[in-house]
Design an enzyme around this catalytic site. Structure first.
Site, PDB file in Angstrom:
ATOM      1  N   CYS B  87       0.841  -1.196   0.000  1.00  0.00           N
ATOM      2  CA  CYS B  87       0.000   0.000   0.000  1.00  0.00           C
ATOM      3  C   CYS B  87       0.879   1.250   0.000  1.00  0.00           C
ATOM      4  O   CYS B  87       1.554   1.529  -0.975  1.00  0.00           O
ATOM      5  CB  CYS B  87      -0.977  -0.051   1.177  1.00  0.00           C
ATOM      6  SG  CYS B  87      -2.361   1.089   1.004  1.00  0.00           S
ATOM      7  N   HIS B 204      -3.518  -5.701   0.997  1.00  0.00           N
ATOM      8  CA  HIS B 204      -2.816  -5.899   2.272  1.00  0.00           C
ATOM      9  C   HIS B 204      -2.740  -7.385   2.634  1.00  0.00           C
ATOM     10  O   HIS B 204      -3.657  -7.888   3.291  1.00  0.00           O
ATOM     11  CB  HIS B 204      -3.550  -5.167   3.388  1.00  0.00           C
ATOM     12  CG  HIS B 204      -3.415  -3.681   3.348  1.00  0.00           C
ATOM     13  ND1 HIS B 204      -2.456  -3.009   4.074  1.00  0.00           N
ATOM     14  CD2 HIS B 204      -4.110  -2.734   2.675  1.00  0.00           C
ATOM     15  CE1 HIS B 204      -2.576  -1.696   3.853  1.00  0.00           C
ATOM     16  NE2 HIS B 204      -3.567  -1.511   3.004  1.00  0.00           N
ATOM     17  N   GLU B 206      -1.002  -8.678   4.921  1.00  0.00           N
ATOM     18  CA  GLU B 206      -0.881  -8.838   6.383  1.00  0.00           C
ATOM     19  C   GLU B 206      -2.236  -8.779   7.078  1.00  0.00           C
ATOM     20  O   GLU B 206      -2.353  -9.171   8.234  1.00  0.00           O
ATOM     21  CB  GLU B 206       0.068  -7.770   6.953  1.00  0.00           C
ATOM     22  CG  GLU B 206      -0.517  -6.381   7.177  1.00  0.00           C
ATOM     23  CD  GLU B 206      -0.678  -5.561   5.898  1.00  0.00           C
ATOM     24  OE1 GLU B 206      -0.398  -6.099   4.800  1.00  0.00           O
ATOM     25  OE2 GLU B 206      -1.101  -4.386   5.985  1.00  0.00           O
TER      26      GLU B 206
END
EC number: 6.3.5.3
Lengths: 770, 238
Positions: B87, B204, B206
């Site tokens: 990002c 994302h 994560e």
């Protein structure tokens, strides 16, 4: 009073003269000004007048609400601080963890400057949380606008959503839940209520009360500018044609600085160099210094010429009244001062020493060597020195009209019209999907969002390192409160608790944001008093104390007051994240659907106050829907018992749009049809069955072979039944009774109705704007 | 054990999420790297996390690329070190010239946060070895400026060098406009450099490493990095 050896404070040579006219201009009443002069034994300086005007504004002093707020239940085993004692409510959730939470309004700023108004509302409420040492982990917001058909409303909605999004997304706290309603009553005076929820170790809670004389006072964070001067006073008067001129009273937010302030502040608290800390919200340095002084029972000497400023030539008056955002007042031991400055410097922030803690109880303000104000903090603080009024009440005349309503005045729906009506209701702005709103918010940052906005009655947030979580929800149907302030407020509390229960949580405590009109109007004050009673009744019944909150009066515009809207922010505890979180989405074809309800009240003959009545028949009429508190408590207990059996596949309460909308929403969330067969007593209207909003009802589903187990689970809970109503299956949505099909539609038409309203309204707007 | 360093710029807000994924979910070694640090010698992987570095008031990542740590990151990458930018981290990598192209305002002109379907294009980079080719993942996006833009020559070069590692598709892996959350050219969600040791992606990973939060489709990306590190540097403990 000030010490005898202190000089008398004086106005600076260039300051305006303090007169009664000036005082009234500042929003004080004549009586209040006279009291001030008598009490001081002298004319206040111009700076002092400014201080009185903001500290005694409705926004800071709660002068017209405090007496009634004190009647609310504010005690319970989970509470770690009593209501009003610190910046926000604080409840223990086990494992040595506390949850700090609060909701606050930013209505007037958002009415004239929607983007900055909403953004700074979010920033302000987060500061209330992290000033206690708690790291914000979730944000919620409760929004009210006029009709979506109005250009102005779409402009406001667009700006408010962008403001909330841009601030929260950058700050890095997920926006996980909320509620949005549209009604003409909010035209011209939207409501923007923002809630923050933070997590703190019980032994690391920061206090606003300084402990030691000789400790030093620092201003940290952003520098002070001329923005937001008299914001608190602006918030304490009605919106009018002239309000646009008050745009300079709206602050400008900087989420980046707030993020730095958050990290630096938590670090400073963590390393133990913070003796006391207070954020600067409404009334800036004034409220933070006087509130700290009052809560610590100490004096404070501040040198305003040392405050870092954005503009030259700022006067002490402007510095005291500035509402520049992203600032804090920090008190620390002189020996810790260097370390404090180092922590903030590492995060590229100011930490300027501007004063010391003194004996006594006076706050003394200096400009260079001139004493410009010397006031006893106790005489300015809300609830101690500030005035407290109980206003005249009068039952509003409109209730005669609304209560006279009888359902026979409107035609019932028929098997030919009911399906269309369901589509109409699913597309109504109040029921339609709010995806257009919440997809503009980062709902997942910090990776704790187990259930975010959309397919659930409440959000579920995990607490890392534990099996626990929180279930969170804001709620209030202002139409119900308008039709019956006491019952409406009871419903607001009950529904937010029911939402938390449906999501798998146990309601623990509430915060509230009380949005009402002008308290000097007896009819408005009556609705306020009644709503407080209702809120107290419901909180007592549910065992969810009120931990604090915010009162926002003067929500009026030239056409009248907003609906009385006591927004509830409910916090619930989830003890086992692996089994309890439950969504409103049906899970598996073949699952059996049940309606959980008070005995004999599966299908009350009640269309009062419903979205159906408002949308289809264009009537805001009747009483608030049926609610009996004992029944509500039993139903919630039953639902929690059922969820704890581990068999519940989905749960969704019956609310706006009634049973039909409740079922359709769950079908859409789960992308699976339903075949519903009801057993309806003969004298009940079909529209009441389908669209009535009688409370204390929840639809849930279990796998077929769990059916006997669930009946067994609730057999000991008195007064509650789980009535089988159908099956999850196919791609069609069907409701029948007495051999007649009342509603029949494929999922895709229901979905189109539910999803398209906001995008169609708002994306067209964007094209026009571009 | 693979050593991950997660850079914290002022305004980073996904640094703790990346740390949690690496340290607590994968059980690998994770440390925070302050934006003024310049020594990355103890690291196997550098992560530039999501957020709003320096507020992103200018152009996303435009200020962060001048942070002292970025000179070190460029050296680290040029020496073959593994760099993952998610990002805002992707935006910083483009600004720093470690990846071609740029990320502009979403075509909706609005911030967008939602799970997206992302197709794995190549599994021959150290970030994707633990995926199946063509596998469609659920990964969330959360950005206002995520529209990948480059000139045709750059795009063609990315394609011919097999540098496009992730694309937005529908759940069945079809590249459609409706599946593209920001108007990225050629539905590009993530690219690597020619040497294949630097990855930038807007979604994302994560955020999707635990089933409790809805999906663990991002986890193999971190496992790929671990495998790559372990293959490259056999440790005595292993």
């Amino acid at each position: 009073m000030s010490d005898s050896d202190s000089p008398t404070p004086t106005s600076l040579p260039n300051a305006p003269e303090t007169t009664p006219e000036q005082a009234i201009e500042h929003g004080l009443t004549e009586e209040e000004y006279t009291w001030i002069v008598d009490h001081l034994g002298r004319t206040p300086t111009f700076v002092e007048l400014g201080i009185y005007s903001v500290m005694w504004s409705e926004h800071c002093s709660y002068k017209n609400s405090l007496a009634l707020l004190k009647t609310l239940p504010n005690e319970g085993p989970a509470l770690l601080v009593a209501a009003g004692e610190e910046n926000a409510g604080l409840v223990g959730i086990g494992e040595g963890l506390g949850v700090a939470f609060k909701v606050e309004s930013h209505n007037h700023p958002s009415a004239v400057a929607p983007y900055q108004g909403a953004a700074t509302g979010v920033g302000g409420i987060h500061r209330d949380i992290f000033t206690m040492g708690a790291r914000p982990i979730a944000a919620l917001n409760s929004l009210r606008f006029g009709s979506l058909e109005s250009d102005r409303v779409r402009y406001l909605l667009d700006g408010v959503v962008r403001g909330i999004g841009d601030y929260g997304n950058s700050f890095g706290v997920p926006t996980v839940a909320g509620d949005v309603y549209f009604d003409d009553a909010y035209e011209g005076n939207p409501l923007v209520n923002a809630m923050s929820v933070g997590l703190v170790k019980e032994d690391a809670i920061a206090s606003a009360a300084p402990q030691h004389t000789g400790s030093v006072v620092y201003i940290v964070g952003a520098s002070t500018g001329r923005d937001g001067i008299h914001g608190a006073t602006f918030a304490s008067e009605e919106i009018s044609e002239e309000s646009e001129d008050k745009r300079p009273s709206v602050q400008v937010g900087d989420p980046f600085t707030e993020k730095l302030l958050l990290e630096a502040t938590l670090e400073a608290i963590d390393v133990g160099v913070v003796e006391a800390i207070q954020d600067m919200g409404a009334a800036g340095i004034t409220s933070s210094s006087f509130e700290m002084s009052a809560s610590g029972g100490c004096g404070m000497e501040l040198h305003l010429d040392r405050v870092p400023v954005r503009e030259s030539q700022m006067t002490p008056y402007e510095i005291m009244l500035s509402e520049s955002q992203e600032r804090m007042l920090v008190v620390c031991d002189p020996d810790d001062a260097d370390q404090l400055v180092d922590v903030y410097a590492r995060w590229d922030l100011h930490a300027e020493r501007i004063g010391t803690i003194t004996d006594g109880t006076n706050v003394q303000l200096y400009w260079n060597e001139t004493l410009v104000a010397d006031l006893d903090a106790r005489h300015l603080d809300s609830g101690s020195g500030a005035p407290v009024y109980e206003r005249e009440t009068k039952r509003p005349a409109y209730l005669e009209t609304t209560r006279a309503f009888h359902p026979d005045e409107v035609a019932d729906c028929t098997p030919d019209t009911a399906t269309d009506m369901l589509h109409t209701l699913l597309a109504a702005p109040n029921i339609a999907s709010k995806r257009w709103v919440f997809e503009q918010y980062d709902t997942m940052v910090r990776t704790n969002t187990v259930v975010g906005p959309g397919p659930s009655d409440a959000a579920v947030i995990r607490i890392k390192g534990t099996d626990r979580g929180l279930a969170l929800k804001t709620d209030c149907n202002g139409r119900y409160v308008y039709l019956n302030p006491r019952k409406g407020a009871e419903i607001a509390v009950c529904e937010s608790a029911r939402n938390v229960v449906c999501a798998g949580g146990k309601p623990v405590a509430i915060t509230n944001c009380l949005n009402f009109g002008n308290p000097y109007k007896p009819e408005v004050y009556w609705t306020f008093a009644e709503a407080i009673k209702g809120m107290g009744n419901a909180c007592t019944a549910l065992g969810t104390p009120v931990t604090g909150g915010n009162v926002s009066f003067y929500n009026e515009h030239p056409d009248g007051a907003v609906y009385p809207t006591p927004t509830i922010g409910m916090v619930g505890r989830v003890d086992d994240l692996h089994t309890q979180p439950t969504t409103a989405a049906v899970q598996t074809p073949g699952d059996r659907l049940f309606l959980l309800h008070p005995d004999g009240q599966a299908y009350p003959n009640d269309i009062d106050g419903s979205e159906y009545l408002a949308t289809v028949h264009e009537q805001i009429a009747g009483d608030a829907p049926r609610l009996v508190l004992d029944e509500e408590v039993a139903v919630q207990q039953a639902m929690r018992t059922l969820i704890n059996t581990g068999t519940v596949q989905h749960a969704h309460d019956v609310s706006d749009g009634g049973l039909a909308a409740c079922l359709a929403e769950s079908a859409l969330h789960g992308n699976c049809g339903m075949d519903i067969t009801l057993s309806i007593p003969e004298d009940v209207r079909a529209d009441a069955v389908l669209f009535g909003e009688a409370q204390s009802r929840i639809v849930f589903s279990v796998a077929e072979d769990h059916e006997p187990a669930i009946q067994e689970a609730i057999q000991d809970i008195e007064g509650v039944s789980a009535t089988p109503i159908g099956t999850v299956c196919g791609n069609e949505f069907r409701i029948t009774w007495a051999g007649i099909t009342w509603v029949e539609a494929p999922l895709h038409t229901l979905r189109a109705a539910h999803e398209n309203t906001l995008p169609n309204a708002m994306n067209a707007e964007q094209r026009t704007a571009a | 054990m693979a050593r991950f360093g997660i850079v914290t710029f002022p305004g980073s807000n996904c640094d703790h999420d990346a740390y949690h994924a690496v340290k607590h979910v994968l059980g690998e070694d994770a440390t925070f790297v302050w934006h003024q640090d310049t020594d990355l010698s103890a690291l196997d992987v550098v992560v530039l996390p999501g957020g709003f570095s320096y507020g992103d008031y200018l152009r996303s990542g435009a200020i962060a690329r001048f942070s002292p740590v970025m000179d070190a990151v460029v050296d680290f990458a040029n020496a073959g070190g593994l760099v993952l930018g998610v990002c805002n981290g992707f935006q910083v990598l483009c600004e720093a010239g470690l990846l071609p192209g740029t990320l502009t305002r979403n075509n909706s002109l609005r911030f967008v946060c939602k799970p997206t379907a992302v197709r794995v294009e190549r599994i021959d980079a150290p970030f994707t070895t633990q995926y199946a080719p063509g596998q469609v993942l659920s990964l969330p996006v959360a950005h206002g400026e995520g529209r990948y833009v480059a000139d045709d020559a750059t795009l063609n070069a990315l394609e011919s060098n097999n540098q496009v590692l992730f694309r937005y598709t529908d759940a069945d892996g079809r590249m459609t406009d409706a599946a593209n959350p920001n108007g990225s050219m050629r539905n590009i969600a993530g690219i690597c450099n020619e040497a294949r040791n630097v990855l930038g992606l807007m979604p994302h990973p994560e955020r999707h490493v635990e089933l409790l939060l809805g999906s663990d489709d991002g986890r193999p990306l971190f496992e790929s990095l671990r495998a790559s590190v372990n293959d490259a540097v056999p440790t005595s403990a292993a």
